[in-house]
Design a protein around this motif. Structure first.
Motif, short mmCIF file in Angstrom:
data_model
loop_
_atom_site.label_atom_id
_atom_site.label_comp_id
_atom_site.label_asym_id
_atom_site.label_seq_id
_atom_site.Cartn_x
_atom_site.Cartn_y
_atom_site.Cartn_z
N GLN A 18 0.83 -1.21 0.00
CA GLN A 18 0.00 0.00 0.00
C GLN A 18 0.86 1.26 0.00
N TYR A 19 1.99 1.18 0.70
CA TYR A 19 2.92 2.31 0.73
C TYR A 19 3.48 2.57 -0.67
N LEU A 20 3.87 1.53 -1.38
CA LEU A 20 4.43 1.67 -2.72
C LEU A 20 3.40 2.19 -3.71
N LEU A 21 2.17 1.72 -3.59
CA LEU A 21 1.13 2.10 -4.54
C LEU A 21 0.85 3.60 -4.55
N SER A 22 1.23 4.26 -3.46
CA SER A 22 1.00 5.71 -3.38
C SER A 22 1.96 6.50 -4.28
N GLN A 27 2.69 -1.94 -12.11
CA GLN A 27 3.69 -2.82 -12.70
C GLN A 27 4.96 -2.85 -11.86
N THR A 28 5.41 -1.67 -11.41
CA THR A 28 6.62 -1.59 -10.58
C THR A 28 6.40 -2.25 -9.23
N VAL A 29 5.24 -2.01 -8.63
CA VAL A 29 4.91 -2.62 -7.34
C VAL A 29 4.90 -4.13 -7.46
#
Length: 316
Positions: A18-22, A27-29
């Motif tokens: 969830q932190y990365l999705l922000s 695709q990267t996540v």
């Protein structure tokens, strides 16, 4: 068999996702999380950890051994750098947001540089062995994957991200649109050796009962990932007899693409035609001859043949 992840670890990975999705694309996540799961599951299989990965015990030594294992399996330096970056980012998050680590174990971890790129031209015997292995496996999905690499020179990402809507194949003719991941889409016509297995797979009962926009599917991640294709190719080679294994054990899926370029050049294709088909184009959309030339380098045997031609002309 993969070691299970304990609930605490799963919760942390979900929170990190969830932190990365922000700030990162889906695709990267997805790429980061696949790397982290692979790394954590590998640690969990180590006897000293009793099948459970503890975030607090993440160490530099763990990462260095893991990278060495990847290198042994033939993963490129570029992939190893990607692994180190993903784990370093995760470690920073554990330090700053969760206070579970005091220092980043990926800091200053050395990844050896990639060896100078030398395109590979397979021998007739190696080609025969690989084609024979594919025929013996009698697997529609595997047949189609191999054909796209060997008979169409597709990149691993072209195969992994191929969409059903981009496959225009019928009983007699066929073409596909590839390059979706790189953003440089191109339409390529298919040889019969590619069209037939791809058509049969797309129309198989196995594929028809699955609802997905991707051509090649995986139970683990929705569609077959690039790493999944490398693992499939490795498992294919393991089915070789001992004398066959000695010929093909170090061949990678990407080298099927390189060999396609050599075969196309031998068949009389121009560098511009090979560049277009392989997707070697500039930002302006023109063929990148420099990128393609390295795939079709002359070798000593070819020069010898040219010298023989000169000798024959002189005799006449």
């Amino acid at each position: 068999m993969k070691a299970p992840l304990d609930q605490r670890c799963l919760d942390l990975l979900e929170e990190y996702e969830q932190y990365l999705l922000s700030s990162k694309s889906d695709q990267t996540v997805d790429a980061y999380l696949r790397i982290l799961r692979q790394f954590i599951e590998w640690i969990g299989k180590c006897p000293s950890d009793n099948g459970i990965f503890l975030m607090e015990h993440l160490s530099r030594e763990d990462l260095e051994v893991f990278l060495a294992k990847l290198q042994e399996k033939g993963y490129s330096s570029a992939h190893q750098h990607k692994v180190r970056a993903a784990i370093s980012r995760f470690a920073n998050w554990l330090i700053q947001e969760k206070q579970l680590l005091s220092q980043n174990p990926a800091h200053d971890v050395y990844v050896p540089p990639q060896a100078a790129f030398t395109p590979r031209e397979l021998t007739d015997e190696q080609r025969e062995v690989l084609r024979g292995l594919v025929e013996r496996q009698q697997n529609m999905r595997g047949n189609a994957i191999f054909a796209l690499g060997y008979w169409a020179g597709c990149r691993v990402c072209d195969v992994s991200w191929l969409q059903v809507e981009d496959c225009h194949v019928g009983p007699k003719t066929g073409w596909i649109t590839v390059g979706a991941k790189s953003g440089k889409k191109r339409d390529i016509d298919l040889l019969e050796e590619v069209r037939k297995p791809l058509y049969e797979y797309l129309n198989s009962e196995e594929r028809k009962k699955k609802d997905s926009s991707f051509v090649f599917l995986s139970q683990k991640s929705g569609h077959l990932t690039e790493n999944g294709i490398h693992r499939w190719f490795a498992s294919l080679k393991k089915k070789a007899a001992q004398e066959e294994w000695e010929l093909i054990h170090d061949i990678t899926f990407h080298e099927l693409r390189q060999d396609f370029a050599y075969r196309a050049r031998s068949a009389g294709w121009s560098l511009e035609e090979i560049a277009y088909y392989l997707g070697h184009v500039t930002k302006q959309g023109t063929p990148s001859i420099q990128a393609t030339a390295k795939y079709t380098q002359l070798n000593r045997e070819q020069i010898k043949e040219k010298l023989k031609q000169i000798e024959e002309k002189n005799k006449n």
